[in-house]
Design a protein around this motif. Structure first.
Motif, PDB file in Angstrom:
ATOM      1  N   HIS A 228      49.830  50.028  42.347  1.00 53.36           N
ATOM      2  CA  HIS A 228      48.877  49.281  41.314  1.00 53.36           C
ATOM      3  C   HIS A 228      47.642  48.806  42.216  1.00 53.36           C
ATOM      4  N   CYS A 229      48.059  48.108  43.319  1.00 56.29           N
ATOM      5  CA  CYS A 229      47.354  47.774  44.395  1.00 56.29           C
ATOM      6  C   CYS A 229      47.797  47.902  45.966  1.00 56.29           C
ATOM      7  N   LEU A 230      46.739  48.005  46.716  1.00 53.24           N
ATOM      8  CA  LEU A 230      47.165  48.084  47.985  1.00 53.24           C
ATOM      9  C   LEU A 230      46.096  47.194  48.796  1.00 53.24           C
ATOM     10  N   ARG A 231      46.650  46.434  50.126  1.00 55.69           N
ATOM     11  CA  ARG A 231      46.026  45.495  50.567  1.00 55.69           C
ATOM     12  C   ARG A 231      46.529  45.470  52.312  1.00 55.69           C
ATOM     13  N   ASP A 232      45.507  45.401  53.075  1.00 57.55           N
ATOM     14  CA  ASP A 232      45.942  45.467  54.366  1.00 57.55           C
ATOM     15  C   ASP A 232      45.649  43.800  54.865  1.00 57.55           C
ATOM     16  N   PRO A 233      46.912  43.172  55.353  1.00 60.09           N
ATOM     17  CA  PRO A 233      46.840  41.949  55.648  1.00 60.09           C
ATOM     18  C   PRO A 233      46.282  41.684  56.989  1.00 60.09           C
ATOM     19  N   THR A 234      44.907  41.435  57.128  1.00 59.29           N
ATOM     20  CA  THR A 234      44.128  41.246  58.328  1.00 59.29           C
ATOM     21  C   THR A 234      44.099  39.490  58.330  1.00 59.29           C
ATOM     22  N   ARG A 235      42.887  39.354  58.304  1.00 58.74           N
ATOM     23  CA  ARG A 235      42.592  37.726  58.680  1.00 58.74           C
ATOM     24  C   ARG A 235      43.553  36.872  57.655  1.00 58.74           C
ATOM     25  N   GLY A 236      44.136  35.913  57.990  1.00 54.89           N
ATOM     26  CA  GLY A 236      45.063  35.146  57.170  1.00 54.89           C
ATOM     27  C   GLY A 236      46.409  35.836  56.810  1.00 54.89           C
ATOM     28  N   GLY A 237      46.696  37.041  57.318  1.00 55.59           N
ATOM     29  CA  GLY A 237      48.076  37.720  57.333  1.00 55.59           C
ATOM     30  C   GLY A 237      48.474  37.942  56.135  1.00 55.59           C
ATOM     31  N   LEU A 238      49.804  37.975  55.966  1.00 55.42           N
ATOM     32  CA  LEU A 238      50.373  38.553  54.570  1.00 55.42           C
ATOM     33  C   LEU A 238      50.218  37.317  53.606  1.00 55.42           C
ATOM     34  N   ALA A 239      50.451  36.010  54.164  1.00 58.06           N
ATOM     35  CA  ALA A 239      50.223  34.933  53.072  1.00 58.06           C
ATOM     36  C   ALA A 239      48.948  34.951  52.447  1.00 58.06           C
ATOM     37  N   SER A 240      47.833  35.134  53.069  1.00 57.84           N
ATOM     38  CA  SER A 240      46.520  35.307  52.546  1.00 57.84           C
ATOM     39  C   SER A 240      46.470  36.548  51.458  1.00 57.84           C
ATOM     40  N   ALA A 241      46.804  37.544  51.901  1.00 60.31           N
ATOM     41  CA  ALA A 241      46.921  38.840  51.198  1.00 60.31           C
ATOM     42  C   ALA A 241      47.545  38.523  49.648  1.00 60.31           C
ATOM     43  N   LEU A 242      48.814  38.162  49.868  1.00 61.27           N
ATOM     44  CA  LEU A 242      49.514  37.842  48.890  1.00 61.27           C
ATOM     45  C   LEU A 242      48.806  36.898  47.890  1.00 61.27           C
ATOM     46  N   ASN A 243      48.403  35.742  48.271  1.00 62.47           N
ATOM     47  CA  ASN A 243      47.716  34.740  47.522  1.00 62.47           C
ATOM     48  C   ASN A 243      46.361  35.289  46.899  1.00 62.47           C
ATOM     49  N   GLU A 244      45.571  35.995  47.605  1.00 61.66           N
ATOM     50  CA  GLU A 244      44.538  36.648  46.865  1.00 61.66           C
ATOM     51  C   GLU A 244      44.852  37.575  45.501  1.00 61.66           C
ATOM     52  N   ILE A 245      45.769  38.192  45.697  1.00 62.71           N
ATOM     53  CA  ILE A 245      46.219  39.100  44.852  1.00 62.71           C
ATOM     54  C   ILE A 245      46.952  38.373  43.513  1.00 62.71           C
ATOM     55  N   ALA A 246      47.655  37.396  44.015  1.00 64.69           N
ATOM     56  CA  ALA A 246      48.265  36.552  42.938  1.00 64.69           C
ATOM     57  C   ALA A 246      47.162  35.781  41.957  1.00 64.69           C
ATOM     58  N   LEU A 247      46.125  35.386  42.764  1.00 67.42           N
ATOM     59  CA  LEU A 247      45.139  34.797  42.171  1.00 67.42           C
ATOM     60  C   LEU A 247      44.138  35.612  41.411  1.00 67.42           C
ATOM     61  N   ASP A 248      43.788  36.731  41.747  1.00 69.20           N
ATOM     62  CA  ASP A 248      42.887  37.577  41.263  1.00 69.20           C
ATOM     63  C   ASP A 248      43.645  38.736  40.017  1.00 69.20           C
TER      64      ASP A 248
END
Lengths: 353, 353
Positions: A228-248
């Motif tokens: 359903h979604c893919l994201r590479d955890p760059t700046r901000g790491g896994l925590a940022s990637a997961l939070n962005e997707i949870a929010l969006d």
């Protein structure tokens, strides 16, 4: 000594050993730079047409477009350099939509005085990284800023890829019940760059994980696994990637800390620097949100693929527990306690990409 | 006070008055920057999807792709700013292939400490310039470098346009017998930026010619005028543009200096600075190579178009007089003497774009 080593050891005899303001002036020196450095490395019909834009043929359908500036310091680090990073980073942003990377545009902002050999070496890395993913570098630009107004070299890469018909991979497609995977251990890139910058010698020769992910995504899609979604955890790491997707996506995400792979050397360095590996950047890992019925196939494909060195099922997507509030990430820690895995407010590691 | 003035005078209450390193960190401050500055200005479905790449639908056929970094100093100058310049410059590079500009990717490298209001003002300029040409800003990136490692703001814009079927406008299409036109007087941009930088007050309130050229090119094409080649004479000015095309097409070009339009204020400033206006950058002018049978129609279209304020027939393409040597540009001077109009070796005016 390989052909590549030889070439790097013996660059062409540049008329200037360092970058001059005139290399960005649009005159003879600009042309020399293009002819001696860029065309030999990047070649190709479109670039050689030397027009203001490259013109390429596209199939009817959807294309993906992404741009990223790279300002990493130092320019060279264990496992890569700014050139490899700039190409792989853009390949990965395309791959996160399922797109096959095709055309690349490259813009340099060089600081007056940059050793020409550094530029040559970075350009060779870019060529190698682009070739490995079948990307053609079709157009570019070089500007030079006066000494003290830049930092050696900044690179902006913009990629265009072709999205396969019927494939839509995006944050708002994430659904409760989706399984969350990572493709490998976290934080190598950030720690490799930081250690180099701080002059720290790390045992275990830690290298950046900088690598292209398009092959792994293509393998998932060919096996019928459509995340359903893919994201590479760059700046901000896994925590940022997961939070962005949870929010969006407006969902909650539960993560099991014990399932998240972190290399021992990275863990040790994080302790030393006072960092949490869940917030440290990777440049060759992906997070995948996969519907439960594809989860078994997904892990199987990843286990068989070299770009997924340590695939792991790390969590699950849930309905937003308190509709109305923003989506949230909960971490079940090694000790069995639950805590919010918040989005970082500040900046742990500047200039790591 | 227009709505635009009001908006510029009253930007939203930013939590930070200047750009912080954390605005480039991928965490909460990065997200705030996107939500408070970029999404309100650039809007659009693709950008709002907040994915790693924007996905857009293209027709089957050819697309044009171009990238340019902008490092102009100062950021604001009479007639424009780095934002307007970055958008118009990329629109123009697309237009030079006949392409209709469609999608824009924007990458910022900001220096820590940049006033947030400056960023806000530049972003508003970008929005206005993109809208005027029907371009959608679909994806972007922001990096922040530490104080003293940048110069306020660098912007890289990458544009994608759709090339009309059957249209091929490129240097190697130029033929002996082609007529050479310019769309207006030369050198305003370079002189406007240089004067501002040097703190020189020029009588006549000289402004940069920074403007989009896609409308003019579309008007030529709709009138059935298909230029063999188009080029906007930016860095290195008219002299560089002509020399590049002479080299790449393998032809000679004759130019009549008396026919080349140069504004009196620009001519005066050039004398003062010791510059030749034929080498000074424009950002809203084009050079067109048109087959003789379309020349009358071309000048008619340009005379009727606001983006061609002073169209002029300035020369002719000839067979390479000495086959085997590189194509060459000859200038017949005001005094009737012929001289080579050479490509500049060095850099007259750094950081004017």
């Amino acid at each position: 000594m390989t052909a590549r080593d030889f070439e790097l050891a013996c660059p062409p005899p540049f008329r200037h050993r360092t970058v001059q303001l005139a290399h960005g002036g649009g005159g003879r020196l600009s042309r020399e730079l293009v002819e001696q450095i860029f065309i030999p490395a990047f070649g190709g019909a479109a670039l050689s047409a030397r027009h203001d834009s490259a013109v390429v043929e596209v199939p009817r359908g959807r294309i993906a477009l992404t741009t990223d500036g790279y300002v990493v310091r130092p320019l060279f680090f264990p496992g890569g350099d700014i050139g490899k990073l700039a190409v792989c980073g853009t390949i990965n942003d395309l791959a996160m939509t399922g797109a096959a990377p095709r055309w690349l545009a490259v813009a340099f902002v060089l600081e007056e005085g940059l050793p020409m050999e550094d530029l040559h070496r970075v350009v060779a890395s870019m060529r190698d990284a682009a070739r490995a993913s079948g990307m053609e570098i079709v157009t570019g630009d070089t500007k030079v800023v006066d000494r003290g107004k830049g930092d050696g070299m900044f690179i902006t890469t913009t990629g265009v890829g072709v999205v396969p018909e019927g494939i839509t991979i995006e944050p708002r497609a994430v659904r409760p019940g989706d399984v969350v995977f990572v493709s490998g251990d976290l934080g190598r890139h950030g720690i490799a760059v930081l250690s180099t910058r701080e002059g720290l010698t790390i045992t275990g020769a830690l290298e950046s994980d900088c690598a292209p992910l398009d092959g792994l995504v293509a393998a998932l899609l060919s096996a019928g696994v459509v995340p359903h979604c893919l994201r590479d955890p760059t700046r901000g790491g896994l925590a940022s990637a997961l939070n962005e997707i949870a929010l969006d996506a407006g969902v909650d995400i539960d993560i099991d800390e014990r399932a998240v792979p972190v290399n021992e050397t990275v863990a040790g360095a994080c302790e030393l620097f006072g960092l949490d590996p869940l917030y440290v950047a990777c440049e060759g890992r992906l997070v995948a949100f996969v519907p439960e019925e594809h989860a078994a196939a997904a892990i199987e494909v990843m286990r068989a693929h070299p770009a997924a060195p340590e695939p792991a099922r790390i969590g699950t997507v849930r309905d937003n527990a308190a509709p109305g509030r923003a989506g949230r990430v909960t971490l079940r820690s090694r000790l069995g306690m639950n805590r919010w895995l918040d989005i970082p407010a500040g900046e742990q590691l500047p200039r790591i990409c």
